[in-house]
Enzyme design. Structure first.
Site, mmCIF file in Angstrom:
data_model
loop_
_atom_site.group_PDB
_atom_site.id
_atom_site.type_symbol
_atom_site.label_atom_id
_atom_site.label_comp_id
_atom_site.label_asym_id
_atom_site.label_seq_id
_atom_site.Cartn_x
_atom_site.Cartn_y
_atom_site.Cartn_z
ATOM 1 N N ARG A 64 0.800 -1.232 0.000
ATOM 2 C CA ARG A 64 0.000 0.000 0.000
ATOM 3 C C ARG A 64 0.832 1.282 0.000
ATOM 4 O O ARG A 64 1.897 1.323 0.613
ATOM 5 C CB ARG A 64 -0.930 0.004 1.218
ATOM 6 C CG ARG A 64 -2.025 -1.042 1.099
ATOM 7 C CD ARG A 64 -2.957 -1.037 2.300
ATOM 8 N NE ARG A 64 -4.079 -1.932 2.047
ATOM 9 C CZ ARG A 64 -4.041 -3.265 2.228
ATOM 10 N NH1 ARG A 64 -2.944 -3.853 2.694
ATOM 11 N NH2 ARG A 64 -5.100 -4.007 1.963
ATOM 12 N N HIS A 89 -0.924 -2.636 -4.587
ATOM 13 C CA HIS A 89 -0.370 -3.506 -5.633
ATOM 14 C C HIS A 89 -0.374 -2.869 -7.033
ATOM 15 O O HIS A 89 -0.697 -3.525 -8.023
ATOM 16 C CB HIS A 89 -1.147 -4.833 -5.692
ATOM 17 C CG HIS A 89 -1.040 -5.665 -4.446
ATOM 18 N ND1 HIS A 89 0.043 -5.653 -3.608
ATOM 19 C CD2 HIS A 89 -1.906 -6.576 -3.895
ATOM 20 C CE1 HIS A 89 -0.149 -6.502 -2.607
ATOM 21 N NE2 HIS A 89 -1.320 -7.060 -2.743
ATOM 22 N N HIS A 164 2.825 -13.146 -5.286
ATOM 23 C CA HIS A 164 1.671 -13.207 -4.383
ATOM 24 C C HIS A 164 1.021 -14.587 -4.296
ATOM 25 O O HIS A 164 -0.208 -14.702 -4.263
ATOM 26 C CB HIS A 164 0.651 -12.151 -4.824
ATOM 27 C CG HIS A 164 -0.215 -11.638 -3.735
ATOM 28 N ND1 HIS A 164 -1.060 -12.445 -3.017
ATOM 29 C CD2 HIS A 164 -0.356 -10.399 -3.220
ATOM 30 C CE1 HIS A 164 -1.701 -11.706 -2.132
ATOM 31 N NE2 HIS A 164 -1.289 -10.467 -2.223
ATOM 32 N N ASP A 237 -1.507 -9.569 8.630
ATOM 33 C CA ASP A 237 -1.337 -8.913 7.331
ATOM 34 C C ASP A 237 -0.292 -7.825 7.569
ATOM 35 O O ASP A 237 -0.572 -6.634 7.468
ATOM 36 C CB ASP A 237 -2.673 -8.324 6.859
ATOM 37 C CG ASP A 237 -2.590 -7.835 5.408
ATOM 38 O OD1 ASP A 237 -1.544 -8.048 4.767
ATOM 39 O OD2 ASP A 237 -3.582 -7.250 4.936
ATOM 40 N N GLU A 302 5.433 -12.540 1.088
ATOM 41 C CA GLU A 302 5.769 -11.602 0.019
ATOM 42 C C GLU A 302 7.022 -10.809 0.380
ATOM 43 O O GLU A 302 6.964 -9.914 1.220
ATOM 44 C CB GLU A 302 4.598 -10.646 -0.195
ATOM 45 C CG GLU A 302 3.276 -11.330 -0.472
ATOM 46 C CD GLU A 302 2.076 -10.421 -0.181
ATOM 47 O OE1 GLU A 302 2.031 -9.290 -0.666
ATOM 48 O OE2 GLU A 302 1.174 -10.856 0.556
HETATM 49 C C1 BGC Z 1 -2.156 -7.548 1.281
HETATM 50 C C2 BGC Z 1 -3.580 -7.683 1.758
HETATM 51 C C3 BGC Z 1 -4.496 -7.649 0.571
HETATM 52 C C4 BGC Z 1 -4.120 -8.736 -0.381
HETATM 53 C C5 BGC Z 1 -4.946 -8.706 -1.613
HETATM 54 C C6 BGC Z 1 -1.872 -8.680 0.345
HETATM 55 O O1 BGC Z 1 -0.576 -8.543 -0.164
HETATM 56 O O2 BGC Z 1 -1.234 -7.566 2.349
HETATM 57 O O3 BGC Z 1 -3.889 -6.631 2.641
HETATM 58 O O4 BGC Z 1 -5.844 -7.800 0.976
HETATM 59 O O5 BGC Z 1 -2.774 -8.620 -0.735
HETATM 60 O O6 BGC Z 1 -4.791 -9.870 -2.318
#
Ligand code: BGC
Length: 335
Positions: A64, A89, A164, A237, A302
């Protein structure tokens, strides 16, 4: 859409050009039983219609950026706010939704390898600079899936690429990954601010918190702890700060499944790793073998620069300038 396969004598990995999505990773357990250890779908049609982050390459800035606000050398850029008030992303049309150019490449260290390339134009999703990106997917004899990212830019920009995939080492669809044990070489993590919806800028010790994975610990124990940071998002997260970061490739963590005995080591040259336990999965969508994708169906690991780094001066630098080369290595080694 063509499916490309990387194969050695034990493992098979399938990916597609859309997002470079890794759609299947078939790995044996100690007894030789093969299971697919990444969350996803049975058919390409479902992959293309489903969660486009599954196994994908995220960028230009994975994770983010608060309010999509970017400032480089005094110049302001407004990025997409595709995740409530934040940029996530890479925006509405991130690298995960692009068709990458895929070509086999022969490299000594790999049994098989492919190069994925992408040109992201100046102004793409409002990011400055034309970016040439290359990602190598390579498989070694000793079961390492090596991901090597490289990029160059025509103007100062920010970059943070990541992969991811959600891993379930007992085989996706074969129960939750909550009983997996996680170990991380991370004595600190970056807590989330409810107001910002991402890292607050603090760097806090994991000691005496559910985020202490310095010794192997079950994900379930951490996620069931009554702790403000866990309660806020219903799991983990969070970005963990790799100990002794020095830009060399080193072992940063291990995920293991006590049931199947499968184990995965993660190596990187990056300063951080986001651990995501899939809090937004609610069973409403069906994955492989028609099994609903529930919370903790898989664990994403990640490797990355920290979330919202461009807006925190004390976080690692995410700016890439002309003449410099972004290089990021992430290795998932199946043991
Ligand atoms: C994030 C999550 C997000 C997700 C979406 C992750 O990399 O940390 O917050 O909801 O990606 O696929």
């Amino acid at each position: 859409m063509q499916v490309y396969t990387l194969k050695n004598k034990n493992i098979e990995i399938d990916f597609i050009e859309r997002g470079g999505q890794i759609i299947s990773v078939r790995v044996p357990d100690v007894k030789g039983n093969i299971a697919d250890v990444v969350v996803g779908y049975d058919t390409i049609e479902e992959v293309l219609a489903g969660d486009a982050y599954f196994g994908a390459i995220c960028g230009r800035y994975a994770n983010r950026i608060v309010k999509g606000a970017l400032e480089i050398d005094g110049e302001k850029f407004q990025l997409d706010c595709n995740n409530e008030t934040n940029h996530l992303h890479g925006g509405f049309d991130g690298f995960n939704s692009r068709n990458w150019k895929v070509a086999p490449i022969s490299l000594d260290q790999f049994v098989q390898s492919y190069q994925l390339s992408l040109t992201s134009e100046d102004g793409d999703q409002n990011y400055p600079g034309k970016l040439e990106v290359s990602v190598i997917y390579g498989l070694t004899e000793d079961n390492q899936l090596v991901i090597e990212y490289a990029a160059e830019t025509s103007k100062p920009t920010v970059i943070n690429l990541t992969s991811h995939a959600y891993f379930n080492l007992n085989g996706t669809g074969n129960g939750s990954a909550a009983n997996h044990e996680l170990q991380l070489n991370a004595s600190n993590y970056t807590p989330i601010s409810e107001e910002l919806g991402t890292a607050s800028g603090e760097i806090v010790s994991v000691h005496n918190t559910p985020f202490d994975f310095t010794n192997p610990k079950s994900i379930k124990i951490a996620c069931n702890t009554d702790h403000e940071q866990i309660n806020m998002i219903g799991g983990i997260d969070h970005n963990f700060v790799i100990d002794d970061f020095d830009s060399s490739v080193k072992l940063v963590g291990t995920l293991s499944d006590p049931e199947s005995g499968r184990k995965m080591e993660v190596y990187t040259n990056q300063p951080g790793i986001q651990i995501y336990t899939g809090a937004h999965f609610d069973g409403s969508e069906k994955g492989k073998n028609d099994v609903p994708i529930e919370k903790c169906a898989g664990i994403a690991m990640e490797t990355q620069i920290f979330p919202n780094s461009p807006n925190h001066e004390h976080f690692p630098n995410a700016i890439l300038r002309p003449g410099e080369k972004y290089t990021h290595v992430c290795i998932y080694k199946f043991c």
